[in-house]
Scaffold this active site. Structure first.
Site, PDB file in Angstrom:
ATOM      1  N   GLY A   1       3.664  22.127 -15.444  1.00 16.78           N
ATOM      2  CA  GLY A   1       5.052  22.533 -15.675  1.00 16.78           C
ATOM      3  C   GLY A   1       5.969  21.319 -15.736  1.00 16.78           C
ATOM      4  O   GLY A   1       7.113  21.353 -15.285  1.00 16.78           O
TER       5      GLY A   1
ATOM      6  N   GLY B   1       9.745  21.172 -17.422  1.00 15.08           N
ATOM      7  CA  GLY B   1      10.876  21.913 -16.876  1.00 15.08           C
ATOM      8  C   GLY B   1      11.916  21.043 -16.195  1.00 15.08           C
ATOM      9  O   GLY B   1      11.799  19.813 -16.163  1.00 15.08           O
ATOM     10  N   GLN B   2      12.919  21.707 -15.628  1.00 13.26           N
ATOM     11  CA  GLN B   2      14.061  20.992 -15.042  1.00 13.26           C
ATOM     12  C   GLN B   2      13.613  20.013 -13.956  1.00 13.26           C
ATOM     13  O   GLN B   2      13.971  18.835 -13.987  1.00 13.26           O
ATOM     14  CB  GLN B   2      15.064  21.998 -14.448  1.00 13.26           C
ATOM     15  CG  GLN B   2      16.332  21.336 -13.926  1.00 13.26           C
ATOM     16  CD  GLN B   2      17.145  22.217 -12.975  1.00 13.26           C
ATOM     17  OE1 GLN B   2      16.643  23.212 -12.454  1.00 13.26           O
ATOM     18  NE2 GLN B   2      18.388  21.848 -12.744  1.00 13.26           N
TER      19      GLN B   2
ATOM     20  N   ASP C   1       2.089  20.823 -19.628  1.00 11.89           N
ATOM     21  CA  ASP C   1       2.912  22.028 -19.773  1.00 11.89           C
ATOM     22  C   ASP C   1       2.250  22.907 -20.816  1.00 11.89           C
ATOM     23  O   ASP C   1       1.294  22.484 -21.483  1.00 11.89           O
ATOM     24  CB  ASP C   1       4.352  21.664 -20.175  1.00 11.89           C
ATOM     25  CG  ASP C   1       5.359  22.696 -19.659  1.00 11.89           C
ATOM     26  OD1 ASP C   1       6.278  22.331 -18.922  1.00 11.89           O
ATOM     27  OD2 ASP C   1       5.207  23.897 -19.994  1.00 11.89           O
ATOM     28  N   ILE C   2       2.795  24.111 -20.973  1.00  7.01           N
ATOM     29  CA  ILE C   2       2.174  25.044 -21.918  1.00  7.01           C
ATOM     30  C   ILE C   2       2.519  24.690 -23.364  1.00  7.01           C
ATOM     31  O   ILE C   2       1.846  25.093 -24.299  1.00  7.01           O
ATOM     32  CB  ILE C   2       2.560  26.498 -21.573  1.00  7.01           C
ATOM     33  CG1 ILE C   2       1.694  27.481 -22.336  1.00  7.01           C
ATOM     34  CG2 ILE C   2       4.039  26.755 -21.818  1.00  7.01           C
ATOM     35  CD1 ILE C   2       1.612  28.826 -21.701  1.00  7.01           C
TER      36      ILE C   2
ATOM     37  N   ASP D   1      -2.264  25.578 -19.700  1.00  8.12           N
ATOM     38  CA  ASP D   1      -1.701  26.875 -19.314  1.00  8.12           C
ATOM     39  C   ASP D   1      -1.959  27.053 -17.820  1.00  8.12           C
ATOM     40  O   ASP D   1      -3.118  27.096 -17.385  1.00  8.12           O
ATOM     41  CB  ASP D   1      -2.397  27.976 -20.137  1.00  8.12           C
ATOM     42  CG  ASP D   1      -1.901  29.370 -19.776  1.00  8.12           C
ATOM     43  OD1 ASP D   1      -1.118  29.501 -18.814  1.00  8.12           O
ATOM     44  OD2 ASP D   1      -2.316  30.321 -20.466  1.00  8.12           O
TER      45      ASP D   1
ATOM     46  N   TYR E   1      10.881  37.262  -8.341  1.00  7.94           N
ATOM     47  CA  TYR E   1      10.701  35.830  -8.081  1.00  7.94           C
ATOM     48  C   TYR E   1      10.596  35.574  -6.573  1.00  7.94           C
ATOM     49  O   TYR E   1       9.683  34.884  -6.105  1.00  7.94           O
ATOM     50  CB  TYR E   1      11.891  35.081  -8.691  1.00  7.94           C
ATOM     51  CG  TYR E   1      11.925  33.600  -8.420  1.00  7.94           C
ATOM     52  CD1 TYR E   1      10.930  32.758  -8.896  1.00  7.94           C
ATOM     53  CD2 TYR E   1      12.991  33.037  -7.723  1.00  7.94           C
ATOM     54  CE1 TYR E   1      10.988  31.394  -8.668  1.00  7.94           C
ATOM     55  CE2 TYR E   1      13.066  31.675  -7.496  1.00  7.94           C
ATOM     56  CZ  TYR E   1      12.057  30.856  -7.971  1.00  7.94           C
ATOM     57  OH  TYR E   1      12.125  29.511  -7.745  1.00  7.94           O
TER      58      TYR E   1
ATOM     59  N   LYS F   1       7.462  34.113  -4.301  1.00  4.56           N
ATOM     60  CA  LYS F   1       7.565  32.906  -3.474  1.00  4.56           C
ATOM     61  C   LYS F   1       7.240  33.222  -2.008  1.00  4.56           C
ATOM     62  O   LYS F   1       6.582  32.434  -1.326  1.00  4.56           O
ATOM     63  CB  LYS F   1       8.962  32.274  -3.610  1.00  4.56           C
ATOM     64  CG  LYS F   1       9.207  31.645  -4.972  1.00  4.56           C
ATOM     65  CD  LYS F   1       8.285  30.462  -5.236  1.00  4.56           C
ATOM     66  CE  LYS F   1       8.451  29.847  -6.608  1.00  4.56           C
ATOM     67  NZ  LYS F   1       7.461  28.791  -6.893  1.00  4.56           N
TER      68      LYS F   1
ATOM     69  N   ILE G   1      19.328  23.730  -8.061  1.00  3.34           N
ATOM     70  CA  ILE G   1      19.238  22.291  -8.345  1.00  3.34           C
ATOM     71  C   ILE G   1      20.129  21.931  -9.544  1.00  3.34           C
ATOM     72  O   ILE G   1      20.029  22.548 -10.610  1.00  3.34           O
ATOM     73  CB  ILE G   1      17.779  21.873  -8.655  1.00  3.34           C
ATOM     74  CG1 ILE G   1      16.829  22.317  -7.530  1.00  3.34           C
ATOM     75  CG2 ILE G   1      17.693  20.359  -8.890  1.00  3.34           C
ATOM     76  CD1 ILE G   1      17.022  21.629  -6.213  1.00  3.34           C
TER      77      ILE G   1
END
Ligand code: SER
Length: 316
Positions: free
Chosen positions: A9, A12-13, A35-36, A53, A143, A147, A173
């Site tokens: 990943g 991402g951010q 990443d994907i 993936d 989500y 988690k 963030i």
């Protein structure tokens, strides 16, 4: 062959900035980004990159074995707002990717895991002010459920199989390099882009919605610090509360107006208001401060100054 780090990943951010930071510390060739897709070309072209993936166990396993990967940072996830639109996809990605890396550590293919949790593990029944490390946790988003369950599995794998997994509960963030995607706290990034472009912003949360937030540099520092800490220092193997600042949309708007006086904000709460209302306003992170010396640096005004300066440069 020297052991390598894999970031899943990485486009991402948080993944993108973490990749750069880990490459500064450990060397470009020792940190494999994945990443994907290749959506973040700046990141993709910055060093070793593979398409991976996060739901494909064999692909992750082969990548780890072929490259002598011993540490994995699992940054892929569907966040809170997207998760409400695609509940089963969020469950599938967030849970299976975690099991994949936990099982690679259980079978000793890898040695160490970083897996982010979130303030989304808390829910409407959690005390909202200065929320403790251990408290009522009844998350109301998909989500948050993934988690919270993930945290239990991290602790379980640590206790039963000796897996070295480390985790922090990130707040919202704020960053300027890579846009966030699909979160409830994303407004606190969008607002700076709109302030520079249009001098006005329509916020999807109400003016008094207070949420815990953090600047990217602090989040990256926390991530590096917890991974570099001595094993014995990490006493919590579910996930650590992590806190920096808390503010409302009204307060972030006021901090922008100190730099751009003509900036205006309006409010049009949508489905994300319910999500935000279910989360704490502020977090007590004493265990992280005591166990591995966590300390944040950036205040709201520091963040505003940095965001407007850096985004201003990018916009020419
Ligand atoms: N920033 C995340 C979200 O809003 C919280 O972990 O979903």
């Amino acid at each position: 062959m020297t052991s390598k780090i894999l970031i899943i990943g990485a486009c991402g951010q948080i993944g993108s900035e973490l990749t750069h930071k880990l490459r500064d510390i450990y060397g470009v060739d020792n940190v494999i980004a994945s990443d994907i897709n290749t959506r973040n070309l700046e990141l993709v072209n910055s060093g070793p990159f593979v398409i991976l993936d996060a739901k494909n166990f064999n692909a992750i396993k082969d990548c780890c074995i072929n490259n002598n990967v011993k540490t994995v940072y699992l940054m892929a996830a569907l966040l809170s707002a997207t998760g409400e639109k695609y509940p089963m996809e969020a469950w599938d990605l967030n849970m299976n990717s975690l099991f994949h890396v936990l099982n690679l550590a259980k079978t000793k293919i890898i040695d160490k895991i970083f897996w982010p949790s979130s303030i989304a593990v808390f829910g409407p029944t959690t005390p909202k002010e200065n929320t403790e490390q251990r408290t009522i946790m009844e998350p109301s988003t998909v989500y948050g459920i993934t988690k919270q369950v993930g945290e239990r599995w991290c602790q379980y794998y640590h206790e039963k199989y000796g897996v070295d997994v480390r985790s922090i509960r990130y707040p919202g963030i704020i960053s300027w390099k890579t846009l966030p995607g699909g979160g409830t706290t994303d407004y606190a990034v969008e607002i700076y882009h709109e302030a520079l472009k249009n001098k006005t912003y329509e916020c999807f949360l109400s003016e008094e919605t207070e949420l815990p937030m953090m600047f990217m540099d602090d989040a990256i520092k926390a991530t590096v610090d917890i991974m570099q800490a001595d094993t014995d220092a990490i006493k919590i193997r579910s996930s650590y509360n992590l806190s920096a600042i808390s503010f409302t949309p009204k307060e972030i708007a006021a901090s922008i107006q100190k730099v751009i006086p003509e900036f205006t904000i309006s409010y049009k709460p949508d489905y994300r208001q319910d999500i935000a209302d279910s989360w704490p306003k502020s977090i007590n992170d004493t265990p992280a401060r005591e166990d591995w010396n966590w300390k944040h640096e950036f205040s709201l005004q520091d963040i505003t100054k940095e965001m407007l300066t850096q985004l201003g440069k990018n916009n020419g």
